[in-house]
Design a protein around this motif. Structure first.
Motif, mmCIF file in Angstrom:
data_model
loop_
_atom_site.group_PDB
_atom_site.id
_atom_site.type_symbol
_atom_site.label_atom_id
_atom_site.label_comp_id
_atom_site.label_asym_id
_atom_site.label_seq_id
_atom_site.Cartn_x
_atom_site.Cartn_y
_atom_site.Cartn_z
ATOM 1 N N ASN A 665 -17.202 98.601 20.615
ATOM 2 C CA ASN A 665 -17.223 99.547 21.724
ATOM 3 C C ASN A 665 -16.949 98.801 23.019
ATOM 4 O O ASN A 665 -17.604 97.810 23.332
ATOM 5 N N SER A 666 -15.958 99.266 23.736
ATOM 6 C CA SER A 666 -15.637 98.693 25.040
ATOM 7 C C SER A 666 -15.583 99.818 26.057
ATOM 8 O O SER A 666 -14.812 100.767 25.909
ATOM 9 N N ASN A 667 -16.427 99.732 27.071
ATOM 10 C CA ASN A 667 -16.463 100.755 28.108
ATOM 11 C C ASN A 667 -15.361 100.467 29.127
ATOM 12 O O ASN A 667 -15.411 99.482 29.861
ATOM 13 N N ILE A 668 -14.359 101.322 29.159
ATOM 14 C CA ILE A 668 -13.199 101.083 30.015
ATOM 15 C C ILE A 668 -13.572 101.144 31.482
ATOM 16 O O ILE A 668 -13.051 100.401 32.314
ATOM 17 N N THR A 669 -14.516 102.003 31.805
ATOM 18 C CA THR A 669 -14.882 102.183 33.208
ATOM 19 C C THR A 669 -15.616 100.974 33.758
ATOM 20 O O THR A 669 -15.309 100.459 34.841
#
Length: 933
Positions: A665-669
């Motif tokens: 999981n990578s939070n783009i924001t």
């Protein structure tokens, strides 16, 4: 009348109230492949208002406080055609309007004309994690290795070994093709970071899987570097020369020419600073926990002289034919001084005892390795693909080992003495891979065929001399033992593996896959042992220790898989049947063995993609593992008379069941990332060790005879996680990494089953601090706990605790003057007399010259406190081995480095285009990095 008026007023008020209730409009944006579109600009127009929103990491958007159910949506996203549509929900009674999925069309023309600047830092694509290189702050002259150190979930140790998500990276590609045969350090320690567009971490299942999509078995962790388009035409060179005290020296040069599809690279190195450029052998060995020492920038054990040369080539010979390959030669002289403490489990008269083998070892090893590999890919037409890969390796090894030892049983001296082992070996290897794929026109029907052929031989000679004193009981005089053996081993191995796969589509999203695999391994070994006469030292043939032994292992594997690929998920369910036959024949003893097995196992794979940066994956597979020749040979190897080894020709192949669960999981924001994986392995008929010791008689007799058998009960659990949190535009990056490994080992001590439970826990915190362009600080702390207990006795329980702190820093006093430091401090507890707590400090001052800082003069101090050492623990079901060895200690070196680059008509001594190229999601080579149509 009053009642009528009141009712009318209430109805009007209700309608007014309903009309003023805010309306909520939501939806989800996707591209034509079903992937979500992030950071798209959405505008809603109506008569009463104009509102806007931005799609989140999952492509979702919500617009609140809409006043009219008649509205128009305008959507723009970089790389997609503008979207506009009018909506009318005036007849709807709800104030919550969900528009469902909105598909945006890709704008190929736009992508080719503008600089892509809105793609996420991290993209998850099934078995691939992709990082944008331009999102990580690096200084001039940075290498690919420096970039990897900044990536979440990626570890680069002081020796340059790369691990990700708890697994070691074993291969490197550039633009989807092997670079210098896939050698990791060759790529990471020579490729400049500023030529890289993306870094892809791939679970690679092989070329056949990359084409067909059918993935089976354990994947290989590989890196794929994609080159920036504006760096794909030109050349780059890097050279370093250095001299130091204590006769230290180094010289290296790396040069690469890029001409679109053509790439030619040359690498040469000469040093005596333990810098191993090529790594031509796979690393292996026991399970380790707690390693300290830090050493130098490259801190392999002992003192090492290295000479190496390599050539890498890639070209597009025609529209249909691509060729690439490499040749390298690597020479290495290594001298090691080590101390080992080995505690062996034993029993006598039903009581637990220990046999301790303590050694002081001096060894010298000379290696010369040649490696040649080549690949030819022929895209016959749009439906047919052929790949041919020949490989040749040749290695020579000459080793001399001198050891002083003492063996104790229950802390009572049993034996002491000295042995000298002189060994030389020659190992040629010749192999080839073939891959053919045919895709049927107008359908997704597919047929593929692969074959692997390999033949190798190993010719070795060993001169083993053992002089010792044996103490039969506490009061008698010692017995002198003299043994010298001359051992010749001629070994030849032939492997054949053929695999075919056929995919029959059932619908647009579902298919059946039929596969068959044939495997054949044959090993012929002729072992000749000559015992020398004590008085004359003349060699005498020993028929009891000599043997001519052949064995073969044949498998036929049939499989059927059902595959489904939907918009958000895909899965595979299958069943496999694998009969196997293991045959052995001792020509010397005129005996033979035959073992058969039938394994039935399911196969399963499930992937669910929440968004472009969030994915869940679970996979199960099974495989057979072949026993080695040394485990099978039906003779005694008593070259070490204190620890003779007897093979077991009745061994069967073991069968391993493996389950892997992964979540990324990578939070783009925010730029925060979380990676985790979990592995469970259960092995049927595990090949385990047996140990037989005297059960009566002398209390000091410590001879242990080792053997092998099949047993059930072995399993392992492995878990890993990595979490990175970014603050203030990556000026501060906090990284947490944790690991847990548990092994339920099986062994037999005097026919008594022993379960050795080995648990290793590790936790690390690292902070990357770069508040200013001129300052970079990376402190970290790591704790490792390694415990091992045995059911045979609680007295055999052992624990090791290691605290390891590290500190890296770079300070630019001016734009051209740099001070760098590496400091490692270890605190070790549980290693006994060989324990050490080294404090290693390496520091350097560097002055950079010329335009673009392309030249650098550096003065380096290695191991300032002169404490460099290596400590490790190896846990085996039958013993625990602690080891301490020397490393290259304090010295000073002055080096000069120079790089000259020229790309796309731009400058030279570094006059490069300094603008960072922001690449799209897929660079050259694609996600899989393998062959395709």
């Amino acid at each position: 009348m009053k009642i009528f008026v009141k009712s009318l007023v209430l109805i009007l008020l209700a309608n007014i109230s309903l009309a003023q209730t805010p309306i909520e409009v939501s939806g989800i944006l996707k591209d034509s492949t079903g992937l979500t579109v992030i950071s798209a600009a959405i505008k809603l127009y109506s008569r009463q208002d104009t509102l806007s929103a931005v799609s989140d990491v999952d492509g979702k958007f919500t617009i609140r406080n809409v006043k009219n159910k008649n509205f128009t949506l305008n959507i723009t996203a970089l790389g997609f055609k503008p979207f506009a549509k009018a909506y009318n929900y005036s007849s709807s009674n709800t104030n919550t309007i969900h528009l469902g999925s909105i598909t945006l069309s890709s704008d190929v023309r736009l992508l080719s004309q503008v600089t892509v600047d809105g793609t996420p830092d991290v993209v998850v694509k099934e078995d691939t994690l992709q990082f944008r290189a331009d999102q990580y702050k690096l200084k001039d002259n940075a290498l690919a290795e420096d970039l990897l150190k900044k990536l979440p979930g990626v570890e680069v140790d002081r020796d340059g070994n790369v691990t990700t998500q708890g697994k070691q990276v074993t291969r490197v590609r550039v633009n989807g093709k092997d670079f210098f045969g896939g050698d990791v350090k060759t790529a990471t320690q020579n490729l400049p970071a500023d030529v890289l567009q993306n870094v892809q971490i791939i679970d690679d299942y092989g070329d056949q899987a990359n084409i067909t999509g059918v993935k089976d078995g354990e994947p290989e962790k590989i890196l794929n570097f994609t080159i920036r388009p504006d760096r794909n035409k030109g050349y780059l060179t890097r050279g370093t020369v250095g001299v130091g005290d204590k006769e230290r020296y180094q010289a290296s040069v790396f040069a690469a020419k890029f001409n679109n599809n053509q790439q030619i690279s040359v690498l040469a190195n000469l040093n005596n600073t333990n810098a191993n450029i090529f790594n031509l052998t796979q690393q292996g060995g026991g399970r380790r926990g707690g390693r300290s020492g830090g050493g130098n920038f490259n801190s392999s054990s002992g003192l090492t002289d290295v000479k190496s040369f390599g050539l890498n080539y890639r070209d597009q010979w025609s529209e249909k034919v691509t060729a690439y390959g490499s040749y390298s030669i690597f020479g290495r002289n290594n001298a090691v001084e080590s101390t080992t403490l080995q505690e062996n489990l034993a029993t006598a008269n039903n009581n637990f005892t220990t046999v301790d083998n303590n050694k002081e070892v001096n060894s010298k090893t000379e290696n010369i390795n040649h490696r040649f590999d080549f690949n030819i890919e022929y895209k016959i037409d749009t439906l047919n693909y052929l790949k041919f890969t020949p490989r040749v390796t040749f290695s020579t090894t000459d080793k001399t080992e001198n050891s002083n030892f003492n063996i104790l049983r229950n802390d009572v001296l049993s034996s002491e003495g000295n042995y000298v082992d002189i060994t030389d070996s020659r190992t040629p290897n010749l192999g080839a891979d073939f891959l053919f794929n045919h895709r049927f026109a107008g359908t997704t029907r597919n047929l593929s065929l692969s074959a692997y052929l390999n033949t190798s031989s190993s010719n070795s000679g060993q001169d083993y001399l053992n002089k010792s004193l044996e103490y039969n009981d506490p009061i008698s005089a010692a017995t002198s033992l003299y043994q010298r053996q001359l051992i010749d081993n001629d070994n030849s191995t032939n492997n054949i593996n053929i695999n075919t796969s056929y995919i029959e589509p059932l619908s647009k999203t579902k298919s059946l896959e039929f596969n068959y695999e044939y495997g054949f391994n044959k090993i012929d070994n002729n072992r000749t042992v000559m015992n020398t006469d004590v008085e004359t030292d003349a060699p005498i043939y020993d028929p009891n220790l000599s043997n001519n032994y052949n064995f073969s292992f044949t498998t036929n594997r049939f499989g059927l898989n059902y595959r489904a690929r939907e918009e958000k998920y895909n899965y595979t369910l299958g069943l496999g049947l694998q009969p196997s036959v293991l045959k052995g024949e001792s020509i010397t003893r005129n005996t033979s063995t035959r073992t058969t097995a039938l394994n039935i196992y399911p196969s399963a794979r499930f992937q669910y993609k929440f968004s472009r940066s969030k994915e869940f994956n679970i996979n199960y597979n099974g495989r057979s593992n072949l026993p080695s020749y040394n485990q099978l040979q039906p003779v005694t190897d008593n070259s070490n008379p204190q620890f003779p080894v007897v093979g077991n020709p009745n061994l069967g192949a073991e069968f391993n069941n493996s389950v892997n669960i992964r979540y990324n999981n990578s939070n783009i924001t925010t730029g925060n990332t979380f990676f985790t994986n979990f592995n469970f392995n259960l092995t049927k008929d595990k090949i385990v060790s047996t140990t037989n010791t005297p059960s009566a008689g002398s209390a000091t007799n410590a001879i242990q005879e080792r053997g092998y058998t099949n047993a059930n009960g072995y399993y392992s659990l492995n878990g890993f996680y990595a979490y990175n949190r970014q603050l203030k535009d990556k000026k501060y990056v906090f990284g947490l990494r944790g690991m847990a490994n548990y092994n339920n080992n099986i062994s037999f001590i005097n026919n008594e089953k022993n379960i050795g439970r080995n648990l290793v826990l590790s936790q690390r915190l690292q902070i990357q601090i770069q508040p200013k362009e001129w300052l970079e600080i990376v402190p970290s702390i790591n704790y490792t706990y390694n415990t091992n207990d045995n059911t045979i006795s609680k007295n055999a329980n052992r624990q090791v605790h290691t605290w390891a702190t590290a500190f890296d820093s770079k300070i630019y006093f001016t734009k051209t003057f740099l001070w760098g430091t590496q400091a490692d401090k270890s605190f070790n507890r549980g290693y006994g007399s060989i324990g050490a707590n080294p404090f290693i400090i390496n520091t350097y001052l560097e002055k950079q010259f010329f335009k673009g800082n392309t030249g650098a003069l550096r003065l380096t101090a290695f191991d300032l406190l002169d404490e460099s050492t290596a400590i490790s623990r190896t846990v085996d079901p039958a013993y625990i081995l602690d080891s301490r060895s020397n490393r290259l200690s304090r010295y000073f070196m002055l080096t000069f480095s120079m790089r000259i680059n020229k790309f796309a008509g731009n400058s030279s001594m570094g006059g490069e285009n300094r603008e960072r190229y922001r690449g799209g999601d897929r660079g050259p080579g694609g996600y899989g990095g393998g062959p395709g149509f």
